[in-house]
Write a protein that holds these residues in place. Structure first.
Motif, PDB file in Angstrom:
ATOM      1  N   PRO A  24       0.798  -1.217   0.000  1.00  0.00           N
ATOM      2  CA  PRO A  24       0.000   0.000   0.000  1.00  0.00           C
ATOM      3  C   PRO A  24       0.839   1.280   0.000  1.00  0.00           C
ATOM      4  CG  PRO A  24      -0.725  -1.502   1.720  1.00  0.00           C
ATOM      5  CD  PRO A  24       0.515  -2.081   1.156  1.00  0.00           C
ATOM      6  N   SER A  25       0.278   2.306  -0.584  1.00  0.00           N
ATOM      7  CA  SER A  25       0.888   3.627  -0.524  1.00  0.00           C
ATOM      8  C   SER A  25       1.041   4.010   0.948  1.00  0.00           C
ATOM      9  CB  SER A  25      -0.045   4.594  -1.252  1.00  0.00           C
ATOM     10  OG  SER A  25       0.233   5.915  -0.893  1.00  0.00           O
ATOM     11  N   ALA A  27       3.202   2.431   2.993  1.00  0.00           N
ATOM     12  CA  ALA A  27       3.703   1.270   3.760  1.00  0.00           C
ATOM     13  C   ALA A  27       5.190   1.402   4.084  1.00  0.00           C
ATOM     14  CB  ALA A  27       3.456  -0.026   2.996  1.00  0.00           C
ATOM     15  N   LYS A  29       7.705   1.664   1.252  1.00  0.00           N
ATOM     16  CA  LYS A  29       8.514   1.102   0.161  1.00  0.00           C
ATOM     17  C   LYS A  29       9.675   2.031  -0.200  1.00  0.00           C
ATOM     18  CE  LYS A  29       4.961   1.015  -2.571  1.00  0.00           C
ATOM     19  NZ  LYS A  29       3.969   1.586  -1.639  1.00  0.00           N
ATOM     20  N   SER A  30       9.366   3.308  -0.438  1.00  0.00           N
ATOM     21  CA  SER A  30      10.427   4.255  -0.839  1.00  0.00           C
ATOM     22  C   SER A  30      11.479   4.375   0.245  1.00  0.00           C
ATOM     23  CB  SER A  30       9.864   5.645  -1.097  1.00  0.00           C
ATOM     24  OG  SER A  30       8.776   5.582  -1.936  1.00  0.00           O
ATOM     25  N   THR A  31      11.025   4.443   1.503  1.00  0.00           N
ATOM     26  CA  THR A  31      11.970   4.591   2.621  1.00  0.00           C
ATOM     27  C   THR A  31      12.929   3.408   2.642  1.00  0.00           C
ATOM     28  OG1 THR A  31      10.204   5.676   3.846  1.00  0.00           O
ATOM     29  CG2 THR A  31      12.105   4.945   5.122  1.00  0.00           C
ATOM     30  N   ARG A 145       0.818   7.583   9.078  1.00  0.00           N
ATOM     31  CA  ARG A 145       2.058   7.834   8.318  1.00  0.00           C
ATOM     32  C   ARG A 145       1.788   8.658   7.064  1.00  0.00           C
ATOM     33  NH1 ARG A 145       5.030   1.953   8.705  1.00  0.00           N
ATOM     34  NH2 ARG A 145       5.379   1.999  10.943  1.00  0.00           N
ATOM     35  N   ARG A 149       3.178  12.388   6.397  1.00  0.00           N
ATOM     36  CA  ARG A 149       4.057  12.626   5.241  1.00  0.00           C
ATOM     37  C   ARG A 149       3.707  13.945   4.551  1.00  0.00           C
ATOM     38  NH1 ARG A 149       4.394   8.072   0.612  1.00  0.00           N
ATOM     39  NH2 ARG A 149       2.639   9.236  -0.246  1.00  0.00           N
ATOM     40  N   ASN A 183       6.231  -3.589   8.015  1.00  0.00           N
ATOM     41  CA  ASN A 183       7.108  -2.478   8.371  1.00  0.00           C
ATOM     42  C   ASN A 183       6.573  -1.751   9.612  1.00  0.00           C
ATOM     43  OD1 ASN A 183       8.904  -0.313   8.407  1.00  0.00           O
ATOM     44  ND2 ASN A 183       7.868   0.756   6.721  1.00  0.00           N
ATOM     45  N   ASP A 184       6.915  -2.326  10.779  1.00  0.00           N
ATOM     46  CA  ASP A 184       6.528  -1.692  12.050  1.00  0.00           C
ATOM     47  C   ASP A 184       7.745  -0.884  12.507  1.00  0.00           C
ATOM     48  OD1 ASP A 184       5.464  -1.000  14.453  1.00  0.00           O
ATOM     49  OD2 ASP A 184       4.879  -3.016  15.044  1.00  0.00           O
ATOM     50  N   ASP A 185       8.728  -1.563  13.088  1.00  0.00           N
ATOM     51  CA  ASP A 185       9.992  -0.899  13.409  1.00  0.00           C
ATOM     52  C   ASP A 185      10.845  -0.864  12.130  1.00  0.00           C
ATOM     53  OD1 ASP A 185      12.135  -0.186  15.669  1.00  0.00           O
ATOM     54  OD2 ASP A 185      13.058  -1.523  14.185  1.00  0.00           O
ATOM     55  N   LEU A 186      11.289   0.316  11.719  1.00  0.00           N
ATOM     56  CA  LEU A 186      11.976   0.465  10.435  1.00  0.00           C
ATOM     57  C   LEU A 186      13.259  -0.372  10.352  1.00  0.00           C
ATOM     58  CD1 LEU A 186      12.003   1.877   7.668  1.00  0.00           C
ATOM     59  CD2 LEU A 186      13.281   3.740   8.730  1.00  0.00           C
TER      60      LEU A 186
HETATM   61  N1  LIG Z   1       8.859   1.935  10.103  1.00  0.00           N
HETATM   62  C1  LIG Z   1       8.416   3.190  10.030  1.00  0.00           C
HETATM   63  N2  LIG Z   1       8.061   3.840  11.166  1.00  0.00           N
HETATM   64  C2  LIG Z   1       7.581   5.114  11.115  1.00  0.00           C
HETATM   65  N3  LIG Z   1       7.447   5.830   9.980  1.00  0.00           N
HETATM   66  C3  LIG Z   1       7.777   5.242   8.818  1.00  0.00           C
HETATM   67  C4  LIG Z   1       8.287   3.897   8.788  1.00  0.00           C
HETATM   68  N4  LIG Z   1       8.528   3.581   7.503  1.00  0.00           N
HETATM   69  C5  LIG Z   1       8.198   4.654   6.756  1.00  0.00           C
HETATM   70  N5  LIG Z   1       7.759   5.666   7.542  1.00  0.00           N
HETATM   71  C6  LIG Z   1       7.263   6.992   7.110  1.00  0.00           C
HETATM   72  O1  LIG Z   1       5.968   6.760   6.585  1.00  0.00           O
HETATM   73  C7  LIG Z   1       5.739   7.560   5.416  1.00  0.00           C
HETATM   74  C8  LIG Z   1       5.406   6.658   4.229  1.00  0.00           C
HETATM   75  O2  LIG Z   1       6.582   5.979   3.828  1.00  0.00           O
HETATM   76  P1  LIG Z   1       7.010   5.904   2.288  1.00  0.00           P
HETATM   77  O3  LIG Z   1       8.371   5.302   2.242  1.00  0.00           O
HETATM   78  O4  LIG Z   1       6.823   7.222   1.626  1.00  0.00           O
HETATM   79  O5  LIG Z   1       5.903   4.858   1.751  1.00  0.00           O
HETATM   80  P2  LIG Z   1       5.570   4.341   0.297  1.00  0.00           P
HETATM   81  O6  LIG Z   1       6.770   4.558  -0.569  1.00  0.00           O
HETATM   82  O7  LIG Z   1       5.256   2.898   0.484  1.00  0.00           O
HETATM   83  O8  LIG Z   1       4.366   5.123  -0.139  1.00  0.00           O
HETATM   84  C9  LIG Z   1       6.991   8.414   5.225  1.00  0.00           C
HETATM   85  O9  LIG Z   1       6.767   9.689   5.770  1.00  0.00           O
HETATM   86  C10 LIG Z   1       8.066   7.641   5.990  1.00  0.00           C
HETATM   87  O10 LIG Z   1       9.053   8.516   6.499  1.00  0.00           O
END
Ligand SMILES: Nc1ncnc2c1ncn2[C@@H]1O[C@H](COP(=O)(O)OP(=O)(O)O)[C@@H](O)[C@H]1O
Ligand SMILES: Nc1nc2c(ncn2[C@@H]2O[C@H](COP(=O)(O)OP(=O)(O)O)[C@@H](O)[C@H]2O)c(=O)[nH]1
Length: 210
Positions: A24-25, A27, A29-31, A145, A149, A183-186
């Motif tokens: 999901p958007s 979740a 993925k990019s991070t 989240r 964002r 993706n709970d704890d990064l």
């Molecule tokens: N494990 C995490 N704990 C807290 N915040 C997170 C975690 N992983 C990602 N985030 C934050 O959640 C938001 C969504 O993450 P993002 O990477 O943009 O998701 P996607 O690419 O899947 O849409 C961002 O602001 C990111 O910094």
């Protein structure tokens, strides 16, 4: 069957197995993939998709996406330049053949960040990637989240949440993904992602050494 086997052998010869990251958007993925690209410079390369959505602050044309109009994208699809394409939250997204070839030509593991329609379409190709699903711990966390964002309008946020519900249901289907990471704890999630890709990472390092 035999032809499929032969094409698999040829695609293996073309370079390391690509990695599809879906989920999901919001979740993460990019991070996660940005951490991977940073830590493993010279191992992974990002498949830069095309999209009709507008760039967000900080995003770069040609790096995060190729930002194009609907007309340009439709014309390129009609010319057969895309491996897959989909409509998500009111915009077009797609993986061009050139995007994947650019990464594979450098003998890097190609990472594709695509939605569920993309996953289903890639399954019908000879790309033979490792399918990774990134999932949020809950809908509540996902919403928080996405809101934090601060990239989406309320309308776009609601569209993403609706798509997320469907995505989270479909992802449970056995066999659809090779790896499912919550993706709970990064740091924990990133550790799991690295573990899942370790074998491919090692292969690329060995090949590029010799
Ligand atoms: N494990 C995490 N704990 C807290 N915040 C997170 C975690 N992983 C990602 N985030 C934050 O959640 C938001 C969504 O993450 P993002 O990477 O943009 O998701 P996607 O690419 O899947 O849409 C961002 O602001 C990111 O910094
Ligand atoms: N099918 C497909 N989906 C894509 C492609 N590029 C991005 N996506 C997906 O489109 C959705 C929206 O992406 P984006 O607008 O960047 O928003 P975000 O996921 O909230 O950061 C995500 O699920 C992406 O994985 C692509 O080339 N093909």
């Amino acid at each position: 069957m035999y032809l499929r086997f032969i094409s698999r052998v040829f695609s293996a010869m073309a370079g390391p197995r690509p990695v599809v990251m879906s989920g999901p958007s919001g979740a993460g993925k990019s991070t996660l993939l940005k951490k991977l690209l940073k830590e493993f410079d010279g191992v992974f390369g990002f498949s830069v998709s095309h999209t009709t959505r507008s760039p967000r602050p900080g995003e770069e044309n040609g790096k995060d996406y190729h930002y194009v109009t609907r007309e340009v994208m439709q014309a390129a699809i009609a010319k057969g330049e895309f491996i897959e394409n989909a409509e998500f939250s009111g915009n077009m997204y797609g993986t061009s053949k050139a995007a994947v070839q650019a990464v594979q030509a450098k003998n890097l593991i190609c990472i594709l960040d695509i939605d569920m329609q993309g996953v289903n379409n890639i399954k019908r190709t000879d790309l033979n990637p490792i399918y990774v699903s990134i999932q949020p711990p809950s809908m509540e966390t996902l919403e928080k989240r996405l809101r934090d964002r601060k990239t989406e309008s309320e309308e776009s946020l609601q569209k993403r949440l609706r798509a997320a519900k469907v995505d989270m249901e479909i992802s449970k289907e056995p066999g659809l993904f090779d790896v499912l990471i919550v993706n709970d704890d990064l740091d924990l999630a990133y550790g799991k992602l690295k573990d899942a890709l370790l074998e491919e990472i090692q292969k690329v390092r060995d090949t590029n050494k010799s």
